[in-house]
Design a protein around this motif. Structure first.
Motif, PDB file in Angstrom:
ATOM      1  N   ALA A  58       0.907  -1.315  -0.034  1.00 42.92           N
ATOM      2  CA  ALA A  58       0.166  -0.053   0.200  1.00 42.92           C
ATOM      3  C   ALA A  58       0.881   1.268  -0.061  1.00 42.92           C
ATOM      4  CB  ALA A  58      -0.942   0.006   1.209  1.00 42.92           C
ATOM      5  N   MET A  59       2.172   1.299   0.790  1.00 41.34           N
ATOM      6  CA  MET A  59       3.043   2.527   0.690  1.00 41.34           C
ATOM      7  C   MET A  59       3.521   2.547  -0.558  1.00 41.34           C
ATOM      8  SD  MET A  59       4.721   2.419   4.395  1.00 41.34           S
ATOM      9  CE  MET A  59       4.798   0.737   4.699  1.00 41.34           C
ATOM     10  N   LEU A  60       3.994   1.516  -1.295  1.00 43.87           N
ATOM     11  CA  LEU A  60       4.637   1.475  -2.770  1.00 43.87           C
ATOM     12  C   LEU A  60       3.562   1.882  -3.703  1.00 43.87           C
ATOM     13  CD1 LEU A  60       6.867  -1.389  -2.509  1.00 43.87           C
ATOM     14  CD2 LEU A  60       7.521   1.104  -1.987  1.00 43.87           C
ATOM     15  N   ALA A  61       2.147   1.850  -3.462  1.00 46.02           N
ATOM     16  CA  ALA A  61       1.066   2.200  -4.554  1.00 46.02           C
ATOM     17  C   ALA A  61       1.216   3.459  -5.017  1.00 46.02           C
ATOM     18  CB  ALA A  61      -0.115   1.775  -3.668  1.00 46.02           C
ATOM     19  N   LEU A  62       1.754   4.484  -4.151  1.00 50.00           N
ATOM     20  CA  LEU A  62       1.555   5.751  -4.685  1.00 50.00           C
ATOM     21  C   LEU A  62       2.714   5.867  -5.855  1.00 50.00           C
ATOM     22  CD1 LEU A  62       1.149   8.861  -3.858  1.00 50.00           C
ATOM     23  CD2 LEU A  62       3.385   8.967  -2.529  1.00 50.00           C
ATOM     24  N   PHE A  63       3.832   4.952  -5.749  1.00 50.95           N
ATOM     25  CA  PHE A  63       4.788   5.175  -6.805  1.00 50.95           C
ATOM     26  C   PHE A  63       4.228   4.455  -8.321  1.00 50.95           C
ATOM     27  CE2 PHE A  63       7.486   5.352  -2.789  1.00 50.95           C
ATOM     28  CZ  PHE A  63       8.033   6.475  -3.202  1.00 50.95           C
ATOM     29  N   VAL A  64       3.075   3.857  -7.999  1.00 51.49           N
ATOM     30  CA  VAL A  64       2.420   3.285  -9.146  1.00 51.49           C
ATOM     31  C   VAL A  64       1.219   4.176  -9.847  1.00 51.49           C
ATOM     32  CG1 VAL A  64       1.188   1.158 -10.024  1.00 51.49           C
ATOM     33  CG2 VAL A  64       3.110   0.881  -8.813  1.00 51.49           C
ATOM     34  N   TYR A  65       0.825   4.797  -8.778  1.00 51.54           N
ATOM     35  CA  TYR A  65      -0.571   5.469  -9.223  1.00 51.54           C
ATOM     36  C   TYR A  65      -0.272   6.906  -9.804  1.00 51.54           C
ATOM     37  CZ  TYR A  65      -5.114   7.528  -8.660  1.00 51.54           C
ATOM     38  OH  TYR A  65      -6.182   8.330  -9.005  1.00 51.54           O
ATOM     39  N   VAL A  66       0.636   7.565  -9.217  1.00 52.16           N
ATOM     40  CA  VAL A  66       0.898   9.022  -9.546  1.00 52.16           C
ATOM     41  C   VAL A  66       1.469   8.925 -11.107  1.00 52.16           C
ATOM     42  CG1 VAL A  66       2.449  10.900  -9.357  1.00 52.16           C
ATOM     43  CG2 VAL A  66       1.129  10.010  -7.264  1.00 52.16           C
ATOM     44  N   PRO A  67       2.444   8.078 -11.409  1.00 51.38           N
ATOM     45  CA  PRO A  67       3.011   7.956 -12.719  1.00 51.38           C
ATOM     46  C   PRO A  67       2.027   7.439 -13.578  1.00 51.38           C
ATOM     47  CG  PRO A  67       4.824   7.051 -11.192  1.00 51.38           C
ATOM     48  CD  PRO A  67       3.436   7.414 -10.496  1.00 51.38           C
ATOM     49  N   ALA A  68       1.286   6.604 -13.287  1.00 47.46           N
ATOM     50  CA  ALA A  68       0.020   5.999 -14.212  1.00 47.46           C
ATOM     51  C   ALA A  68      -0.807   7.263 -14.562  1.00 47.46           C
ATOM     52  CB  ALA A  68      -0.671   5.102 -13.634  1.00 47.46           C
ATOM     53  N   CYS A  69      -1.194   8.342 -13.742  1.00 53.36           N
ATOM     54  CA  CYS A  69      -2.303   9.213 -13.946  1.00 53.36           C
ATOM     55  C   CYS A  69      -1.256  10.325 -14.683  1.00 53.36           C
ATOM     56  CB  CYS A  69      -2.528  10.224 -12.540  1.00 53.36           C
ATOM     57  SG  CYS A  69      -3.610   9.054 -11.719  1.00 53.36           S
ATOM     58  N   LEU A  70       0.016  10.690 -14.551  1.00 51.45           N
ATOM     59  CA  LEU A  70       0.660  11.394 -15.183  1.00 51.45           C
ATOM     60  C   LEU A  70       1.133  11.125 -16.487  1.00 51.45           C
ATOM     61  CD1 LEU A  70       3.447  12.866 -12.477  1.00 51.45           C
ATOM     62  CD2 LEU A  70       1.242  13.970 -13.354  1.00 51.45           C
ATOM     63  N   LEU A  71       1.012   9.954 -16.788  1.00 47.38           N
ATOM     64  CA  LEU A  71       1.311   9.262 -18.251  1.00 47.38           C
ATOM     65  C   LEU A  71       0.318   9.606 -19.090  1.00 47.38           C
ATOM     66  CD1 LEU A  71       2.692   7.422 -20.283  1.00 47.38           C
ATOM     67  CD2 LEU A  71       0.981   5.682 -19.337  1.00 47.38           C
TER      68      LEU A  71
END
Length: 99
Positions: A58-71
């Protein structure tokens, strides 16, 4: 000086802008939830406690969600990248369910 057509989000139609928003937020969320489920399932197999594995995922999820949105807002090919984002989400969810 001439502006290149299709090089800015403001030149796109409303439908394509809505696609960027939907694919970024909803597709990013689906990819992130699949990532958390996959990592939360794999790490206990490696010897980590289940609660710690889910917390770390769950903590590492931030490093997946933000780049996916920015992409989705930075890409020049939103339809292709939205489809790839959806395919990645489907793959991670399917892998998590298989484990």
């Amino acid at each position: 000086m001439t502006a290149r057509r299709g090089s800015m989000v403001a030149d796109e139609g409303a439908a394509l802008i809505l696609w960027r928003i939907a694919a970024g937020f909803v597709g990013g969320y689906a990819l992130t939830s699949g990532f958390v489920a996959l990592l939360g399932s794999v790490l206990p197999l490696a010897g980590m406690a289940r609660g710690e594995a889910v917390s770390l995922a769950a903590m590492l999820a931030l490093f997946v969600y933000v780049p996916a949105c920015l992409l989705m807002f930075a890409t020049r090919r939103p339809l292709r990248d939205g489809a790839l984002l959806s395919a990645g989400a489907a793959a991670t969810i399917a892998l998590a369910r298989a484990i």
